[in-house]
Design a protein around this motif. Structure first.
Motif, PDB file in Angstrom:
ATOM      1  N   GLY A  57     107.233  16.072  39.194  1.00  0.00           N
ATOM      2  CA  GLY A  57     107.508  16.628  37.884  1.00  0.00           C
ATOM      3  C   GLY A  57     107.148  15.689  36.767  1.00  0.00           C
ATOM      4  N   ASP A  58     108.021  15.688  35.736  1.00  0.00           N
ATOM      5  CA  ASP A  58     107.750  14.924  34.538  1.00  0.00           C
ATOM      6  C   ASP A  58     107.768  13.428  34.807  1.00  0.00           C
ATOM      7  N   GLY A  59     108.542  13.016  35.790  1.00  0.00           N
ATOM      8  CA  GLY A  59     108.618  11.586  36.088  1.00  0.00           C
ATOM      9  C   GLY A  59     107.281  11.039  36.513  1.00  0.00           C
ATOM     10  N   ASP A  60     106.558  11.797  37.353  1.00  0.00           N
ATOM     11  CA  ASP A  60     105.243  11.343  37.802  1.00  0.00           C
ATOM     12  C   ASP A  60     104.264  11.286  36.639  1.00  0.00           C
ATOM     13  N   GLU A  61     104.342  12.274  35.745  1.00  0.00           N
ATOM     14  CA  GLU A  61     103.410  12.320  34.623  1.00  0.00           C
ATOM     15  C   GLU A  61     103.613  11.119  33.711  1.00  0.00           C
ATOM     16  N   SER A  62     104.863  10.782  33.426  1.00  0.00           N
ATOM     17  CA  SER A  62     105.118   9.622  32.582  1.00  0.00           C
ATOM     18  C   SER A  62     104.700   8.345  33.268  1.00  0.00           C
ATOM     19  N   SER A  63     104.840   8.317  34.595  1.00  0.00           N
ATOM     20  CA  SER A  63     104.400   7.150  35.357  1.00  0.00           C
ATOM     21  C   SER A  63     102.907   6.961  35.237  1.00  0.00           C
ATOM     22  N   THR A  67     101.336   3.588  33.637  1.00  0.00           N
ATOM     23  CA  THR A  67     100.456   2.781  34.478  1.00  0.00           C
ATOM     24  C   THR A  67      99.086   2.641  33.860  1.00  0.00           C
ATOM     25  N   SER A  68      98.541   3.752  33.357  1.00  0.00           N
ATOM     26  CA  SER A  68      97.215   3.728  32.748  1.00  0.00           C
ATOM     27  C   SER A  68      97.191   2.841  31.524  1.00  0.00           C
ATOM     28  N   SER A  69      98.252   2.903  30.716  1.00  0.00           N
ATOM     29  CA  SER A  69      98.308   2.105  29.499  1.00  0.00           C
ATOM     30  C   SER A  69      98.344   0.623  29.828  1.00  0.00           C
ATOM     31  N   SER A  70      99.133   0.245  30.848  1.00  0.00           N
ATOM     32  CA  SER A  70      99.232  -1.163  31.206  1.00  0.00           C
ATOM     33  C   SER A  70      97.925  -1.680  31.765  1.00  0.00           C
ATOM     34  N   ASP A  71      97.239  -0.867  32.597  1.00  0.00           N
ATOM     35  CA  ASP A  71      95.945  -1.277  33.145  1.00  0.00           C
ATOM     36  C   ASP A  71      94.928  -1.476  32.042  1.00  0.00           C
ATOM     37  N   THR A  72      94.900  -0.544  31.086  1.00  0.00           N
ATOM     38  CA  THR A  72      93.922  -0.613  30.005  1.00  0.00           C
ATOM     39  C   THR A  72      94.170  -1.824  29.126  1.00  0.00           C
ATOM     40  N   SER A  73      95.444  -2.092  28.804  1.00  0.00           N
ATOM     41  CA  SER A  73      95.757  -3.227  27.942  1.00  0.00           C
ATOM     42  C   SER A  73      95.445  -4.539  28.631  1.00  0.00           C
ATOM     43  N   ALA A  84      84.850   0.514  30.315  1.00  0.00           N
ATOM     44  CA  ALA A  84      85.792   0.184  31.384  1.00  0.00           C
ATOM     45  C   ALA A  84      87.223   0.643  31.123  1.00  0.00           C
ATOM     46  N   PRO A  85      87.773   0.497  29.911  1.00  0.00           N
ATOM     47  CA  PRO A  85      89.144   0.994  29.696  1.00  0.00           C
ATOM     48  C   PRO A  85      89.291   2.476  30.003  1.00  0.00           C
ATOM     49  N   LYS A  86      88.289   3.282  29.642  1.00  0.00           N
ATOM     50  CA  LYS A  86      88.344   4.713  29.938  1.00  0.00           C
ATOM     51  C   LYS A  86      88.291   4.954  31.442  1.00  0.00           C
ATOM     52  N   LEU A  87      87.459   4.173  32.131  1.00  0.00           N
ATOM     53  CA  LEU A  87      87.352   4.338  33.582  1.00  0.00           C
ATOM     54  C   LEU A  87      88.659   3.962  34.273  1.00  0.00           C
ATOM     55  N   ILE A  88      89.292   2.900  33.787  1.00  0.00           N
ATOM     56  CA  ILE A  88      90.570   2.474  34.363  1.00  0.00           C
ATOM     57  C   ILE A  88      91.635   3.542  34.148  1.00  0.00           C
ATOM     58  N   LEU A  89      91.655   4.119  32.946  1.00  0.00           N
ATOM     59  CA  LEU A  89      92.616   5.167  32.639  1.00  0.00           C
ATOM     60  C   LEU A  89      92.431   6.371  33.557  1.00  0.00           C
ATOM     61  N   ALA A  90      91.168   6.795  33.741  1.00  0.00           N
ATOM     62  CA  ALA A  90      90.887   7.944  34.597  1.00  0.00           C
ATOM     63  C   ALA A  90      91.244   7.644  36.047  1.00  0.00           C
ATOM     64  N   ALA A  91      90.923   6.423  36.502  1.00  0.00           N
ATOM     65  CA  ALA A  91      91.235   6.053  37.885  1.00  0.00           C
ATOM     66  C   ALA A  91      92.733   6.002  38.122  1.00  0.00           C
ATOM     67  N   SER A  92      93.472   5.497  37.134  1.00  0.00           N
ATOM     68  CA  SER A  92      94.931   5.409  37.273  1.00  0.00           C
ATOM     69  C   SER A  92      95.555   6.793  37.341  1.00  0.00           C
TER      70      SER A  92
END
Length: 248
Positions: free
Chosen positions: A212-218, A222-228, A189-197
């Motif tokens: 640009g870079d702002g979206d990539e960092s976002s 977002t993925s890190s917070s969802d996974t945690s 599930a953590p991998k799936l959440i990361l991919a979905a995010s």
């Protein structure tokens, strides 16, 4: 139909006679099948009103109708197996219902019908489950739903807490093999959440004309917070789910 169910519930132990006569009614005419399917939802919604012996007989009656395909398995859509939407009575009903089906069909047969080994809730149906999805309903015709849609509440994969609760429930009643797919889903599930995010953020970035870079960092944040949050939910719910299941 209600008279048959009531008479069955009044017996000291479940008599297979009531299952056979109910199944015969379902085979005679579609309206009787519809009546029993409607009765299932009604009985489940009011199961807390029955004493334990009546509850056991009613669960065994519907277990017989299900494993003989006298009624469609779509009736199981009304079951949502989680801590918030079940009571001690409804959990006992689910326990007896599924145990009755497992005893009649065998664990391997029940697993193939439920397609529980599939860790992807939106992936392709297993061959047996796919055939069952279109063949179980005697009325025929095209159906938008698949059998997996019928069982989403019984084998929840919407969040870690509900998935963990269902795993503990089935394991505690001796039906652990039904949880293999949910365990695999929980592990991935953590991998799936990361991919979905990431996919969601990429769609938003494309719709907004690129950032640009702002979206990539976002995406990464977002993925890190969802996974945690998923990981903490998985660990924190294990103890409470175990105690809830074992209390039944």
């Amino acid at each position: 139909i209600n008279m048959i169910i009531e008479c069955c519930s009044q017996e000291r132990t479940f008599l297979r006679y009531y299952g056979l006569i109910s199944g015969r009614f379902c085979l005679l005419d579609e309206r009787w099948q519809d009546a029993f399917e409607s009765a299932f939802a009604t009985q489940y919604a009011t199961i807390h009103r029955l004493e334990t012996n009546k509850l056991r007989n009613v669960a065994k009656l519907f277990g017989h109708l299900l494993h003989t395909d006298s009624v469609s398995w779509r009736v199981l859509k009304c079951i949502h197996l989680n801590e918030d939407e079940t009571t001690s009575s409804s959990r006992i009903f689910i326990k007896i219902l599924v145990q009755e089906m497992a005893e009649a069909m065998g664990m391997s047969g029940l697993k193939s019908r439920f397609d529980t080994d599939n860790s992807d809730p939106d992936g392709e149906l297993a061959p047996d489950s796919s055939a069952f999805s279109s063949g179980n309903d005697r009325r025929g015709g095209p159906h938008e739903e698949t059998s997996r849609d019928w069982f989403r509440g019984l084998f929840p994969r919407d969040n870690a807490r509900n998935t963990r609760y269902a795993i503990n429930f089935f394991t505690s009643i001796g039906l652990g093999p039904l949880t293999d797919g949910m365990r695999e889903f929980l592990k991935n599930a953590p991998k799936l959440i990361l991919a979905a995010s990431r996919a969601r953020a990429e769609r938003e970035a494309a719709a907004g004309g690129g950032g640009g870079d702002g979206d990539e960092s976002s995406v990464i944040s977002t993925s890190s917070s969802d996974t945690s949050s998923f990981s903490s939910s998985s660990g924190g719910s294990s103890g409470s789910s175990s105690s809830g299941s074992s209390s039944d």
